[in-house]
Write a protein that holds these residues in place. Structure first.
Motif, PDB file in Angstrom:
ATOM      1  N   MET A 175      -6.427  -8.469  11.154  1.00  0.00           N
ATOM      2  CA  MET A 175      -5.137  -9.089  11.437  1.00  0.00           C
ATOM      3  C   MET A 175      -5.349 -10.386  12.199  1.00  0.00           C
ATOM      4  O   MET A 175      -6.300 -10.510  12.970  1.00  0.00           O
ATOM      5  CB  MET A 175      -4.255  -8.142  12.267  1.00  0.00           C
ATOM      6  CG  MET A 175      -3.908  -6.844  11.580  1.00  0.00           C
ATOM      7  SD  MET A 175      -2.800  -5.835  12.598  1.00  0.00           S
ATOM      8  CE  MET A 175      -2.552  -4.442  11.505  1.00  0.00           C
ATOM      9  N   GLN A 176      -4.455 -11.322  11.989  1.00  0.00           N
ATOM     10  CA  GLN A 176      -4.527 -12.610  12.679  1.00  0.00           C
ATOM     11  C   GLN A 176      -3.167 -12.933  13.272  1.00  0.00           C
ATOM     12  O   GLN A 176      -2.129 -12.702  12.646  1.00  0.00           O
ATOM     13  CB  GLN A 176      -4.943 -13.713  11.706  1.00  0.00           C
ATOM     14  CG  GLN A 176      -5.122 -15.079  12.377  1.00  0.00           C
ATOM     15  CD  GLN A 176      -5.498 -16.170  11.392  1.00  0.00           C
ATOM     16  OE1 GLN A 176      -5.636 -15.924  10.206  1.00  0.00           O
ATOM     17  NE2 GLN A 176      -5.649 -17.391  11.895  1.00  0.00           N
ATOM     18  N   ASP A 177      -3.177 -13.463  14.498  1.00  0.00           N
ATOM     19  CA  ASP A 177      -1.917 -13.905  15.083  1.00  0.00           C
ATOM     20  C   ASP A 177      -1.791 -15.421  14.953  1.00  0.00           C
ATOM     21  O   ASP A 177      -2.735 -16.115  14.565  1.00  0.00           O
ATOM     22  CB  ASP A 177      -1.765 -13.436  16.527  1.00  0.00           C
ATOM     23  CG  ASP A 177      -2.798 -14.025  17.478  1.00  0.00           C
ATOM     24  OD1 ASP A 177      -3.501 -14.975  17.085  1.00  0.00           O
ATOM     25  OD2 ASP A 177      -2.904 -13.529  18.618  1.00  0.00           O
ATOM     26  N   ILE A 178      -0.616 -15.939  15.281  1.00  0.00           N
ATOM     27  CA  ILE A 178      -0.344 -17.369  15.117  1.00  0.00           C
ATOM     28  C   ILE A 178      -1.276 -18.238  15.963  1.00  0.00           C
ATOM     29  O   ILE A 178      -1.734 -19.295  15.501  1.00  0.00           O
ATOM     30  CB  ILE A 178       1.138 -17.659  15.439  1.00  0.00           C
ATOM     31  CG1 ILE A 178       2.026 -17.013  14.370  1.00  0.00           C
ATOM     32  CG2 ILE A 178       1.423 -19.151  15.498  1.00  0.00           C
ATOM     33  CD1 ILE A 178       3.508 -17.087  14.662  1.00  0.00           C
ATOM     34  N   PRO A 179      -1.631 -17.841  17.205  1.00  0.00           N
ATOM     35  CA  PRO A 179      -2.580 -18.653  17.983  1.00  0.00           C
ATOM     36  C   PRO A 179      -3.992 -18.695  17.409  1.00  0.00           C
ATOM     37  O   PRO A 179      -4.819 -19.482  17.870  1.00  0.00           O
ATOM     38  CB  PRO A 179      -2.578 -17.960  19.358  1.00  0.00           C
ATOM     39  CG  PRO A 179      -1.262 -17.271  19.437  1.00  0.00           C
ATOM     40  CD  PRO A 179      -1.001 -16.795  18.046  1.00  0.00           C
ATOM     41  N   GLY A 180      -4.298 -17.833  16.412  1.00  0.00           N
ATOM     42  CA  GLY A 180      -5.608 -17.874  15.775  1.00  0.00           C
ATOM     43  C   GLY A 180      -6.557 -16.775  16.195  1.00  0.00           C
ATOM     44  O   GLY A 180      -7.750 -16.830  15.858  1.00  0.00           O
ATOM     45  N   ASN A 181      -6.095 -15.762  16.897  1.00  0.00           N
ATOM     46  CA  ASN A 181      -6.939 -14.636  17.270  1.00  0.00           C
ATOM     47  C   ASN A 181      -7.076 -13.652  16.112  1.00  0.00           C
ATOM     48  O   ASN A 181      -6.110 -13.414  15.376  1.00  0.00           O
ATOM     49  CB  ASN A 181      -6.346 -13.898  18.477  1.00  0.00           C
ATOM     50  CG  ASN A 181      -6.281 -14.776  19.709  1.00  0.00           C
ATOM     51  OD1 ASN A 181      -7.284 -15.292  20.176  1.00  0.00           O
ATOM     52  ND2 ASN A 181      -5.065 -14.972  20.232  1.00  0.00           N
ATOM     53  N   TYR A 182      -8.294 -13.101  15.967  1.00  0.00           N
ATOM     54  CA  TYR A 182      -8.562 -12.130  14.911  1.00  0.00           C
ATOM     55  C   TYR A 182      -8.771 -10.738  15.515  1.00  0.00           C
ATOM     56  O   TYR A 182      -9.513 -10.577  16.486  1.00  0.00           O
ATOM     57  CB  TYR A 182      -9.807 -12.532  14.111  1.00  0.00           C
ATOM     58  CG  TYR A 182      -9.555 -13.652  13.128  1.00  0.00           C
ATOM     59  CD1 TYR A 182      -9.225 -13.386  11.810  1.00  0.00           C
ATOM     60  CD2 TYR A 182      -9.630 -14.984  13.534  1.00  0.00           C
ATOM     61  CE1 TYR A 182      -8.980 -14.400  10.906  1.00  0.00           C
ATOM     62  CE2 TYR A 182      -9.397 -16.014  12.637  1.00  0.00           C
ATOM     63  CZ  TYR A 182      -9.070 -15.717  11.325  1.00  0.00           C
ATOM     64  OH  TYR A 182      -8.825 -16.735  10.436  1.00  0.00           O
ATOM     65  N   PHE A 183      -8.113  -9.753  14.904  1.00  0.00           N
ATOM     66  CA  PHE A 183      -8.236  -8.363  15.330  1.00  0.00           C
ATOM     67  C   PHE A 183      -8.778  -7.568  14.141  1.00  0.00           C
ATOM     68  O   PHE A 183      -8.107  -7.453  13.110  1.00  0.00           O
ATOM     69  CB  PHE A 183      -6.880  -7.813  15.764  1.00  0.00           C
ATOM     70  CG  PHE A 183      -6.212  -8.628  16.833  1.00  0.00           C
ATOM     71  CD1 PHE A 183      -6.374  -8.301  18.172  1.00  0.00           C
ATOM     72  CD2 PHE A 183      -5.427  -9.733  16.493  1.00  0.00           C
ATOM     73  CE1 PHE A 183      -5.765  -9.061  19.160  1.00  0.00           C
ATOM     74  CE2 PHE A 183      -4.808 -10.493  17.470  1.00  0.00           C
ATOM     75  CZ  PHE A 183      -4.983 -10.161  18.812  1.00  0.00           C
ATOM     76  N   ARG A 184      -9.987  -7.055  14.297  1.00  0.00           N
ATOM     77  CA  ARG A 184     -10.658  -6.365  13.187  1.00  0.00           C
ATOM     78  C   ARG A 184     -10.851  -4.890  13.540  1.00  0.00           C
ATOM     79  O   ARG A 184     -11.363  -4.556  14.607  1.00  0.00           O
ATOM     80  CB  ARG A 184     -12.016  -7.015  12.916  1.00  0.00           C
ATOM     81  CG  ARG A 184     -12.822  -6.393  11.793  1.00  0.00           C
ATOM     82  CD  ARG A 184     -14.046  -7.240  11.521  1.00  0.00           C
ATOM     83  NE  ARG A 184     -14.972  -6.612  10.595  1.00  0.00           N
ATOM     84  CZ  ARG A 184     -16.234  -6.333  10.872  1.00  0.00           C
ATOM     85  NH1 ARG A 184     -16.721  -6.626  12.084  1.00  0.00           N
ATOM     86  NH2 ARG A 184     -17.010  -5.781   9.972  1.00  0.00           N
TER      87      ARG A 184
END
Length: 403
Positions: free
Chosen positions: A238-247
């Motif tokens: 998953m990716q949020d608008i600020p550009g962080n990735y959650f795997r």
């Protein structure tokens, strides 16, 4: 990330009708009132921007009852969910604590497609498995639509669930004998991708997009007409608008077992006779919200501890003979009298429930994946706390044969 694999589509009775010697027509078929339970274990690694953040074990328990069946074979299902988790980086070795609860009523067509859920967040994996309308030969493949639904209200400040549709590819690979049972093996593979909606962003959501895949192997028991067990490998990014990735990646496995509700007057009377026969004192049997409840009042531990006294172990040995007659999951709930600090009472009630559960596991009543514990402190008294007699009744452990 909490991925619930105990989807309603995976936890209902299924039957097979054989056509040619090498063909099977896979269909969902069940009767009104049928019930089934499902336990799945998910071991997951979570990464944030490439760095390992946590290793977690999720245990998902569901119980599904078929409410109605239409003439075309479609059914209305009601499923109760419970999810608990263990931090594998800080593993305590305790029994499974009773966790978050939820429920859903949903409709399922005879081919496995789910629709009209009254809870937009459940089930997480929808319409797996789904079957064609024609018989299938060994080695044959087919495709069917499905959907993953993820509750990310906390992670991405969302009001609604993330819905990621997919098309799954199924292959009936053949038969396999496991523990003396001939099972049909079905491989399932799918990928999904979905971007955030503009309306969610305007509502303050930070969600940008989701991708992922899952590879499952489902083992069918043709003689019983339902799933014996399954395994799965998955990955979600998953990716949020600020550009962080959650795997999130991991493995899961689950089993399906039928159960019979014991929460009725007939079973209460039967167990009351057995309790009397065994000459067990300070024990009552009653119907409860979650299932038939055996209450051990004035249960004796060493002072201010969770160490059972020898007499109580003898009592539990007799009770274990009763519990072994049934296959229902167990929930052990600890209660205390209103003495001492609130926090201390809560901890002590949890520890005493753990102690009873440990002893029942040691006696072979259930394994660690079919017994759960919780503590209620002194929040649910059954008598006054102003007298010693009342406090002794409140100082109890309840064993619930779960619906």
């Amino acid at each position: 990330m909490k991925k619930i694999y105990a989807a309603a589509a995976l936890i209902t009775f299924m039957t097979f009708q054989t056509f040619a010697a090498d063909e099977i027509l896979f269909k969902f078929k069940q009767k009104k009132g049928d019930s089934v339970s499902h336990i799945s274990t998910v071991e997951e690694e979570a990464y944030i921007n490439g760095y390992l953040n946590n290793k977690t074990q999720f245990i998902n328990r569901t119980s599904t009852t078929i409410l109605e069946v239409a003439e075309d074979g479609s059914a209305t299902l009601h499923t109760k969910y419970m999810t608990t988790q263990n931090n594998l980086m800080e593993h305590t070795g305790k029994n499974l604590s009773w966790g978050e609860e939820d429920e859903v009523t949903i409709h399922r067509d005879s081919n496995g497609q789910l629709h009209d859920s009254n809870n937009s967040f459940l089930p997480t994996v929808q319409s797996i498995p789904s079957f064609p309308d024609t018989p299938v030969k060994k080695g044959e493949s087919w495709t069917a639509s499905g959907k993953e639904v993820h509750d990310c209200r906390t992670l991405f400040h969302m009001y609604s669930a993330i819905e990621a549709p997919f098309t799954a590819t199924y292959t009936y690979t053949g038969d396999e004998t496991v523990d003396g049972k001939k099972l049909q093996v079905i491989e399932v593979k799918y990928n999904f991708r979905e971007n955030g909606k503009i309306e969610d962003m305007y509502q303050g959501s930070t969600f940008y997009g989701i991708t992922g895949y899952a590879n499952q192997v489902i083992y069918w028991d043709n003689s019983k007409g339902d799933i014996d067990h399954y395994t799965e490998q998955f990955e979600i990014v998953m990716q949020d608008i600020p550009g962080n990735y959650f795997r999130y990646k991991g493995l899961s496995h689950g089993e399906v077992t039928g159960y019979k509700s014991l929460n009725d007057d007939k079973t209460v009377k039967k167990l009351e006779k057995t309790v009397k026969k065994y000459r067990l004192d300070n024990i009552s049997v009653k119907k409860g919200e979650k299932g038939l409840t055996i209450s051990l009042e004035n249960i004796q531990f060493e002072p201010d501890s969770d160490i059972l006294l020898p007499g109580e172990k003898e009592k539990l040995q007799k009770i274990s003979k009763i519990l072994k007659q049934y296959s229902n999951d167990l929930l052990i709930t600890g209660h205390t009298a209103e003495r001492g600090a609130v926090s201390a009472r809560q901890v002590l009630s949890e520890q005493r429930a753990e102690s009873v559960a440990d002893y029942l596991v040691a006696l072979g009543v259930r394994d660690e994946y079919h017994i759960f514990t919780q503590g209620k402190g002194s929040t649910e008294p059954i008598d006054t706390n102003k007298t010693e007699e009342g406090r002794s009744k409140n100082r109890r452990v309840e064993i619930i044969l779960m619906d």
